[in-house]
Write a protein that holds these residues in place. Structure first.
Motif, PDB file in Angstrom:
ATOM      1  N   ILE A 249       0.832  -1.203   0.000  1.00 10.93           N
ATOM      2  CA  ILE A 249       0.000   0.000   0.000  1.00 10.93           C
ATOM      3  C   ILE A 249       0.868   1.254   0.000  1.00 10.93           C
ATOM      4  CG2 ILE A 249      -1.778   1.285   1.219  1.00 10.93           C
ATOM      5  CD1 ILE A 249      -2.680  -1.376  -0.057  1.00 10.93           C
ATOM      6  N   MET A 250       1.847   1.293   0.889  1.00 17.36           N
ATOM      7  CA  MET A 250       2.666   2.499   1.006  1.00 17.36           C
ATOM      8  C   MET A 250       3.609   2.660  -0.177  1.00 17.36           C
ATOM      9  SD  MET A 250       1.304   3.670   3.636  1.00 17.36           S
ATOM     10  CE  MET A 250       2.306   5.122   3.929  1.00 17.36           C
ATOM     11  N   GLY A 251       3.777   1.638  -1.000  1.00 16.94           N
ATOM     12  CA  GLY A 251       4.567   1.758  -2.216  1.00 16.94           C
ATOM     13  C   GLY A 251       3.771   2.276  -3.396  1.00 16.94           C
ATOM     14  N   SER A 252       2.497   2.564  -3.206  1.00 14.94           N
ATOM     15  CA  SER A 252       1.651   3.075  -4.286  1.00 14.94           C
ATOM     16  C   SER A 252       2.000   4.518  -4.601  1.00 14.94           C
ATOM     17  CB  SER A 252       0.178   2.960  -3.885  1.00 14.94           C
ATOM     18  OG  SER A 252      -0.659   3.538  -4.851  1.00 14.94           O
ATOM     19  N   ASP A 253       1.784   4.914  -5.840  1.00 17.05           N
ATOM     20  CA  ASP A 253       2.072   6.299  -6.239  1.00 17.05           C
ATOM     21  C   ASP A 253       0.845   7.198  -6.108  1.00 17.05           C
ATOM     22  OD1 ASP A 253       0.570   5.234  -8.235  1.00 17.05           O
ATOM     23  OD2 ASP A 253       1.901   5.803  -9.882  1.00 17.05           O
ATOM     24  N   VAL A 287      -4.945   4.913   2.254  1.00 13.25           N
ATOM     25  CA  VAL A 287      -5.765   4.006   1.459  1.00 13.25           C
ATOM     26  C   VAL A 287      -5.323   4.031  -0.001  1.00 13.25           C
ATOM     27  CG1 VAL A 287      -8.109   3.500   0.668  1.00 13.25           C
ATOM     28  CG2 VAL A 287      -7.730   4.331   2.999  1.00 13.25           C
ATOM     29  N   ARG A 288      -5.253   2.846  -0.590  1.00 10.09           N
ATOM     30  CA  ARG A 288      -5.090   2.716  -2.044  1.00 10.09           C
ATOM     31  C   ARG A 288      -6.363   2.105  -2.594  1.00 10.09           C
ATOM     32  NH1 ARG A 288      -0.816  -1.516  -4.185  1.00 10.09           N
ATOM     33  NH2 ARG A 288      -2.405  -2.932  -3.385  1.00 10.09           N
ATOM     34  N   ASP A 289      -6.987   2.816  -3.518  1.00  7.49           N
ATOM     35  CA  ASP A 289      -8.233   2.316  -4.119  1.00  7.49           C
ATOM     36  C   ASP A 289      -8.311   2.809  -5.561  1.00  7.49           C
ATOM     37  OD1 ASP A 289     -10.673   1.305  -4.722  1.00  7.49           O
ATOM     38  OD2 ASP A 289     -11.776   2.350  -3.140  1.00  7.49           O
ATOM     39  N   GLN A 290      -8.031   1.931  -6.488  1.00 11.90           N
ATOM     40  CA  GLN A 290      -8.048   2.278  -7.912  1.00 11.90           C
ATOM     41  C   GLN A 290      -9.332   1.838  -8.608  1.00 11.90           C
ATOM     42  OE1 GLN A 290      -4.530   0.583  -9.687  1.00 11.90           O
ATOM     43  NE2 GLN A 290      -3.119   1.714  -8.366  1.00 11.90           N
ATOM     44  N   ARG A 291     -10.288   1.335  -7.847  1.00 11.03           N
ATOM     45  CA  ARG A 291     -11.505   0.807  -8.482  1.00 11.03           C
ATOM     46  C   ARG A 291     -12.305   1.851  -9.251  1.00 11.03           C
ATOM     47  NH1 ARG A 291     -13.942  -2.173  -3.293  1.00 11.03           N
ATOM     48  NH2 ARG A 291     -13.151  -0.226  -2.411  1.00 11.03           N
ATOM     49  N   PRO A 292     -12.379   3.116  -8.766  1.00 10.83           N
ATOM     50  CA  PRO A 292     -13.180   4.088  -9.538  1.00 10.83           C
ATOM     51  C   PRO A 292     -12.706   4.288 -10.971  1.00 10.83           C
ATOM     52  CG  PRO A 292     -12.788   4.899  -7.317  1.00 10.83           C
ATOM     53  CD  PRO A 292     -11.940   3.683  -7.475  1.00 10.83           C
ATOM     54  N   TRP A 293     -11.420   4.080 -11.245  1.00 14.53           N
ATOM     55  CA  TRP A 293     -10.934   4.238 -12.622  1.00 14.53           C
ATOM     56  C   TRP A 293     -10.384   2.918 -13.171  1.00 14.53           C
ATOM     57  CZ3 TRP A 293      -9.014   6.837  -8.380  1.00 14.53           C
ATOM     58  CH2 TRP A 293      -7.781   6.440  -7.906  1.00 14.53           C
ATOM     59  N   GLY A 300      -6.696  -1.461  -0.550  1.00 16.34           N
ATOM     60  CA  GLY A 300      -6.177  -1.803   0.764  1.00 16.34           C
ATOM     61  C   GLY A 300      -5.966  -0.561   1.594  1.00 16.34           C
ATOM     62  N   ALA A 301      -5.773  -0.763   2.893  1.00 18.94           N
ATOM     63  CA  ALA A 301      -5.585   0.355   3.815  1.00 18.94           C
ATOM     64  C   ALA A 301      -4.543  -0.012   4.857  1.00 18.94           C
ATOM     65  CB  ALA A 301      -6.904   0.732   4.496  1.00 18.94           C
ATOM     66  N   VAL A 302      -3.812   0.997   5.304  1.00 18.32           N
ATOM     67  CA  VAL A 302      -2.821   0.866   6.364  1.00 18.32           C
ATOM     68  C   VAL A 302      -3.161   1.874   7.454  1.00 18.32           C
ATOM     69  CG1 VAL A 302      -0.383   1.083   6.980  1.00 18.32           C
ATOM     70  CG2 VAL A 302      -1.014   0.044   4.810  1.00 18.32           C
TER      71      VAL A 302
END
Length: 359
Positions: A249-253, A287-293, A300-302
């Motif tokens: 999660i924390m490695g997401s851009d 939070v990482r959430d790419q579902r809308p696009w 996921g969430a930390v």
């Protein structure tokens, strides 16, 4: 003619008195229902006002009052439903003997939504193969299907693991397979039971002493101290998984960030005589959430805990992360958007529209 109508008296004066009494009782019930409806509307209005007042800067006192009002509202709604007609929608089975009085209002409520992944069971009610009237053979021409949502109660099960010992008739060697691994070595707790305890404790906020009572009704007396030990050791087992989720999660851009206050017990404050030893800490969520696009990365969430609201905690959480940060106007994020020595910043700001001020 029903039995009730057959038992009515023939005296017109007595019948009029009965009608008057029923009308008075009906008027009293209608007044009670109107009072309930008015109180429900008042409570809804108060809850809405308190939520509007709590927006932006939260207040623990306001949150507690909202919770109490919501509990009172639930009790009133339950009481009102006891005196209302049964809600009917187009898929319900309708009792042909039920009242058809048009003056009784039907309340239509949204049907429960059940996931397609839910376990389903088909039960057929078959009239048989022979006609009950003439004895002829019946043939299938269709069916009427309806759904009932039911709960299968949880069951405590003792799984006995028997490792058979066998000896070779030729060389007399003893053969026995090793025991299966357990989440907590030396413990009776299975993986399913540990998962149930952790979800009940940390997601449903169920105290362990209540879990002890629930398990006792199922036939297993598990002391509170044992449940505490299982929770701690299960978290140790899950730690590698937690670390992998955190790294992903924390490695997401692109991250969404927010914090929420939480009451924290501080013994040092109580020892110094400063109130009850309670202060306000913070929990930060990333939070990482790419579902809308239609992104391919799973959501996921930390969560990180901090004893206060200092910006140093945010900088430590995000020290290995860069990209786009969507968050509110908390000042601790400001330095993350400032250009560095090379003129570029580690994060691009994506401001939160929910916190946009409008006149």
């Amino acid at each position: 003619m029903s039995n009730a109508s057959q038992n009515l008296p023939d005296d017109p004066a007595f019948l009029k008195a009965m009608i008057a009494a029923l009308q008075a009782e009906n008027a009293k019930m209608s007044a009670t229902l109107r009072a309930h409806d008015q109180l429900i509307q008042d409570l809804r209005l108060r809850i809405a006002r308190l939520r509007k007042q709590a927006f932006g800067k939260s207040s623990e006192k306001i949150e507690r009052e909202i919770q109490q009002l919501e509990l009172a509202l639930e009790d009133l709604l339950i009481a009102a439903s006891e005196n209302s007609t049964k809600p009917i929608d187009e898929d319900d089975e309708i009792d042909p003997h039920a009242s058809t009085d048009p003056s009784r209002e039907k309340v239509i409520r949204r049907r429960p939504r059940v996931s397609e992944k839910a376990v389903r069971e088909r039960r057929e009610i078959d009239p048989g193969r022979v006609c009950p009237d003439c004895g002829g053979e019946l043939r299938l021409v269709g069916e009427d299907a309806s759904e009932i949502l039911d709960m299968i109660a949880a069951q405590m099960k003792v799984i006995e693991v028997a490792r058979l010992k066998k000896s070779c008739r030729c060389c007399e060697k003893m053969v026995q397979l090793p025991a299966p691994s357990r989440p907590i070595p030396g413990s009776m707790a299975g993986a399913g039971l540990l998962a149930y305890i952790l979800v009940a404790k940390f997601d449903d906020h169920l105290p362990l002493y209540r879990l002890n009572e629930i398990f006792a009704r199922m036939g297993a007396d598990i002391p509170d101290s044992t449940l505490v030990d299982w929770c701690g050791r299960a978290m140790r087992v899950l730690q590698p998984l937690i670390e992998r989720i955190e790294a992903a999660i924390m490695g997401s851009d692109l991250l969404h960030a927010d914090d929420t206050p939480i009451r924290v017990l501080d013994r040092s404050l109580r020892d110094k005589g400063l109130g009850k030893g309670v202060k306000k800490g913070r929990i930060w969520a990333y939070v990482r959430d790419q579902r809308p696009w239609a992104g391919v990365a799973p959501p996921g969430a930390v969560y990180y805990f901090a004893p206060d609201w200092k910006e140093e905690h945010v900088h430590r959480h995000l020290e290995q992360t860069s990209g786009i940060l969507q968050a509110d106007g908390y000042k601790g994020y400001g330095k993350l958007y400032d250009p560095g020595g090379d003129g570029t910043s580690r994060f691009r700001e994506a401001a939160c529209w929910a916190h946009l001020w409008t006149p």
